[in-house]
Scaffold this motif. Structure first.
Motif, PDB file in Angstrom:
ATOM      1  N   ILE A 105       0.731  -1.385  -0.154  1.00 37.66           N
ATOM      2  CA  ILE A 105       0.096  -0.172  -0.035  1.00 37.66           C
ATOM      3  C   ILE A 105       0.706   1.376  -0.038  1.00 37.66           C
ATOM      4  CG2 ILE A 105      -1.816  -1.106   1.357  1.00 37.66           C
ATOM      5  CD1 ILE A 105      -0.785   0.293   3.540  1.00 37.66           C
ATOM      6  N   TRP A 106       2.221   1.094  -0.025  1.00 39.37           N
ATOM      7  CA  TRP A 106       2.996   2.223  -0.094  1.00 39.37           C
ATOM      8  C   TRP A 106       2.733   3.337  -1.064  1.00 39.37           C
ATOM      9  CZ3 TRP A 106       6.302   3.710  -3.651  1.00 39.37           C
ATOM     10  CH2 TRP A 106       6.758   3.023  -4.517  1.00 39.37           C
ATOM     11  N   PRO A 107       2.503   2.933  -2.456  1.00 39.34           N
ATOM     12  CA  PRO A 107       2.114   3.881  -3.573  1.00 39.34           C
ATOM     13  C   PRO A 107       1.094   4.792  -2.878  1.00 39.34           C
ATOM     14  CG  PRO A 107       2.657   1.636  -4.262  1.00 39.34           C
ATOM     15  CD  PRO A 107       2.291   1.414  -2.859  1.00 39.34           C
ATOM     16  N   LEU A 108      -0.128   4.184  -2.489  1.00 36.57           N
ATOM     17  CA  LEU A 108      -1.311   4.747  -1.988  1.00 36.57           C
ATOM     18  C   LEU A 108      -0.932   5.790  -1.050  1.00 36.57           C
ATOM     19  CD1 LEU A 108      -4.338   5.234  -2.170  1.00 36.57           C
ATOM     20  CD2 LEU A 108      -4.597   3.270  -0.458  1.00 36.57           C
ATOM     21  N   ALA A 109      -0.201   5.484   0.074  1.00 38.59           N
ATOM     22  CA  ALA A 109       0.380   6.221   1.347  1.00 38.59           C
ATOM     23  C   ALA A 109       1.040   7.458   0.465  1.00 38.59           C
ATOM     24  CB  ALA A 109       1.187   5.520   2.120  1.00 38.59           C
ATOM     25  N   VAL A 110       1.998   7.096  -0.357  1.00 37.30           N
ATOM     26  CA  VAL A 110       2.782   8.320  -1.188  1.00 37.30           C
ATOM     27  C   VAL A 110       1.547   9.264  -1.925  1.00 37.30           C
ATOM     28  CG1 VAL A 110       4.435   9.061  -2.705  1.00 37.30           C
ATOM     29  CG2 VAL A 110       4.807   7.084  -1.192  1.00 37.30           C
ATOM     30  N   GLY A 111       0.681   8.588  -2.675  1.00 32.75           N
ATOM     31  CA  GLY A 111      -0.188   9.544  -3.293  1.00 32.75           C
ATOM     32  C   GLY A 111      -1.031  10.247  -2.296  1.00 32.75           C
ATOM     33  N   ILE A 112      -1.621   9.845  -1.173  1.00 33.91           N
ATOM     34  CA  ILE A 112      -2.305  10.529  -0.268  1.00 33.91           C
ATOM     35  C   ILE A 112      -1.490  11.619   0.261  1.00 33.91           C
ATOM     36  CG2 ILE A 112      -3.408  10.348   2.033  1.00 33.91           C
ATOM     37  CD1 ILE A 112      -4.079   7.532   1.531  1.00 33.91           C
ATOM     38  N   VAL A 113      -0.329  11.494   0.548  1.00 31.61           N
ATOM     39  CA  VAL A 113       0.557  12.615   1.061  1.00 31.61           C
ATOM     40  C   VAL A 113       0.924  13.648   0.198  1.00 31.61           C
ATOM     41  CG1 VAL A 113       2.983  12.994   1.954  1.00 31.61           C
ATOM     42  CG2 VAL A 113       1.856  11.051   2.704  1.00 31.61           C
ATOM     43  N   ALA A 114       0.790  13.412  -1.130  1.00 33.34           N
ATOM     44  CA  ALA A 114       0.884  14.224  -2.061  1.00 33.34           C
ATOM     45  C   ALA A 114      -0.128  15.117  -2.508  1.00 33.34           C
ATOM     46  CB  ALA A 114       1.493  13.582  -3.697  1.00 33.34           C
ATOM     47  N   VAL A 115      -1.400  14.512  -2.482  1.00 36.12           N
ATOM     48  CA  VAL A 115      -2.517  15.061  -2.602  1.00 36.12           C
ATOM     49  C   VAL A 115      -2.737  16.094  -1.300  1.00 36.12           C
ATOM     50  CG1 VAL A 115      -5.219  14.788  -2.647  1.00 36.12           C
ATOM     51  CG2 VAL A 115      -3.390  13.491  -4.099  1.00 36.12           C
ATOM     52  N   ARG A 116      -2.345  15.741   0.022  1.00 39.39           N
ATOM     53  CA  ARG A 116      -2.578  16.472   0.992  1.00 39.39           C
ATOM     54  C   ARG A 116      -1.800  17.762   1.027  1.00 39.39           C
ATOM     55  NH1 ARG A 116      -0.006  16.804   5.993  1.00 39.39           N
ATOM     56  NH2 ARG A 116      -1.177  17.402   7.820  1.00 39.39           N
ATOM     57  N   MET A 117      -0.504  17.605   0.476  1.00 34.07           N
ATOM     58  CA  MET A 117       0.413  18.517   0.240  1.00 34.07           C
ATOM     59  C   MET A 117      -0.198  19.633  -0.576  1.00 34.07           C
ATOM     60  SD  MET A 117       4.170  17.207   0.530  1.00 34.07           S
ATOM     61  CE  MET A 117       5.010  16.308   1.979  1.00 34.07           C
ATOM     62  N   LEU A 118      -0.570  19.166  -1.809  1.00 35.13           N
ATOM     63  CA  LEU A 118      -1.092  19.940  -2.811  1.00 35.13           C
ATOM     64  C   LEU A 118      -2.455  20.872  -2.221  1.00 35.13           C
ATOM     65  CD1 LEU A 118      -0.853  20.817  -5.699  1.00 35.13           C
ATOM     66  CD2 LEU A 118      -2.445  18.770  -6.421  1.00 35.13           C
ATOM     67  N   ALA A 119      -3.245  20.194  -1.430  1.00 29.81           N
ATOM     68  CA  ALA A 119      -4.449  20.727  -0.973  1.00 29.81           C
ATOM     69  C   ALA A 119      -3.971  21.911   0.074  1.00 29.81           C
ATOM     70  CB  ALA A 119      -5.105  19.774  -0.215  1.00 29.81           C
ATOM     71  N   ILE A 120      -2.858  21.342   0.853  1.00 33.08           N
ATOM     72  CA  ILE A 120      -2.504  22.435   1.823  1.00 33.08           C
ATOM     73  C   ILE A 120      -2.026  23.895   1.188  1.00 33.08           C
ATOM     74  CG2 ILE A 120      -0.812  22.909   3.761  1.00 33.08           C
ATOM     75  CD1 ILE A 120      -1.409  20.065   4.640  1.00 33.08           C
ATOM     76  N   TRP A 121      -1.019  23.624   0.243  1.00 35.31           N
ATOM     77  CA  TRP A 121      -0.419  24.620  -0.715  1.00 35.31           C
ATOM     78  C   TRP A 121      -1.633  25.277  -1.364  1.00 35.31           C
ATOM     79  CZ3 TRP A 121      -0.690  25.312  -6.068  1.00 35.31           C
ATOM     80  CH2 TRP A 121      -0.055  26.434  -6.406  1.00 35.31           C
ATOM     81  N   GLY A 122      -2.575  24.899  -2.098  1.00 31.81           N
ATOM     82  CA  GLY A 122      -3.646  25.531  -2.402  1.00 31.81           C
ATOM     83  C   GLY A 122      -4.666  26.174  -1.700  1.00 31.81           C
ATOM     84  N   GLY A 123      -4.811  25.605  -0.342  1.00 33.47           N
ATOM     85  CA  GLY A 123      -5.690  26.419   0.536  1.00 33.47           C
ATOM     86  C   GLY A 123      -4.871  27.616   1.228  1.00 33.47           C
ATOM     87  N   CYS A 124      -3.607  27.352   1.295  1.00 33.47           N
ATOM     88  CA  CYS A 124      -2.936  28.432   1.883  1.00 33.47           C
ATOM     89  C   CYS A 124      -2.773  29.705   0.849  1.00 33.47           C
ATOM     90  CB  CYS A 124      -1.427  27.940   2.317  1.00 33.47           C
ATOM     91  SG  CYS A 124      -1.701  26.777   3.810  1.00 33.47           S
ATOM     92  N   ALA A 125      -2.531  29.386  -0.411  1.00 30.74           N
ATOM     93  CA  ALA A 125      -2.304  30.362  -1.292  1.00 30.74           C
ATOM     94  C   ALA A 125      -3.539  31.071  -1.546  1.00 30.74           C
ATOM     95  CB  ALA A 125      -1.813  29.712  -2.713  1.00 30.74           C
ATOM     96  N   ILE A 126      -4.824  30.465  -1.659  1.00 34.49           N
ATOM     97  CA  ILE A 126      -6.002  31.294  -1.729  1.00 34.49           C
ATOM     98  C   ILE A 126      -6.247  31.891  -0.480  1.00 34.49           C
ATOM     99  CG2 ILE A 126      -8.475  30.739  -2.045  1.00 34.49           C
ATOM    100  CD1 ILE A 126      -7.966  28.308  -3.589  1.00 34.49           C
TER     101      ILE A 126
END
Length: 218
Positions: A105-126
């Motif tokens: 399941i490590w690919p799924l874990a890495v994907g979740i981490v990447a999506v979470r980082m992207l969401a945090i970056w987008g939310g902070c930018a907005i």
């Protein structure tokens, strides 16, 4: 579900109010009192079938906002008493990660981490743009919000107990995500502080002592 949430708010508010009264009129033996509050709050939550984490979160919120004096001392006492608990808590959390399941399941874990980082970056930018924040805040705020632990691990335990059939796999996945965030988060936070000029990139060196001062000290 309604009672678990609503009851947690009520019980937490009552517990926080009682804690505030203690800090206002007694304010003694805070180390022992902090331990009693934690265990008493957890036991009351179990007896009334409400969420322990939410109950204690509400209790802490009420205590901090209803107490003008003593909350800092209580927080310090809780930090002192929490160290042994954290050691056992995180050790048990790490021991519950199944390496066999992690390999699949490590690919799924890495994907979740990447999506979470992207969401945090987008939310902070907005949010920073809407709030007319400075350029440094727009660029680097998100980097300080990546690390997570504590309550997140507690919620993972609750989910694993609520879904026993898939609990082991879910716990391994979520703990893997938290572990990655904990490894990457502090590095990004340090990088954000350095790039924003809040801290120096080079560690501070101890001031050199002159030979005259050394002779004087002797």
């Amino acid at each position: 579900m309604a009672w678990e949430i609503g009851g947690s708010l009520i019980v937490g508010a009552v517990l926080g109010g009682a804690t505030s009264l203690y800090l206002r009129f007694v304010r003694s033996e805070l180390f022992l009192f902090a331990i009693i509050v934690a265990f008493l709050g957890a036991e009351i939550a179990n007896l009334l079938h409400v969420e322990t984490l939410l109950t204690l979160l509400v209790a802490g919120f009420v205590t901090e906002n209803a107490t003008k004096r003593g909350s800092a001392e209580l927080l310090h006492a809780m930090e002192r008493s929490a160290a042994p608990v954290f050691v056992v808590f995180f050790a048990l959390a790490g021991a519950s990660i199944a390496l066999g399941e992690l390999a699949s399941i490590w690919p799924l874990a890495v994907g979740i981490v990447a999506v979470r980082m992207l969401a945090i970056w987008g939310g902070c930018a907005i949010g920073a743009r809407m709030g007319n924040a400075s350029l440094f805040e727009r660029r680097y705020t998100w980097m300080g919000l990546i690390a997570q632990a504590g309550v997140a691990i507690g919620l993972v335990t609750v989910i694993a107990e609520a879904y026993p059939e898939r609990g082991a796999a879910m716990r391994t996945l979520f703990l893997s995500v938290i572990a990655i965030n904990q490894l990457v988060g502090p590095i990004l936070a340090r990088l954000a502080l350095v790039r924003s000029g809040e801290v120096s990139a080079e560690p501070e060196q101890p001031a050199a002592t002159s030979p005259v001062a050394q002779l004087t000290d002797r």
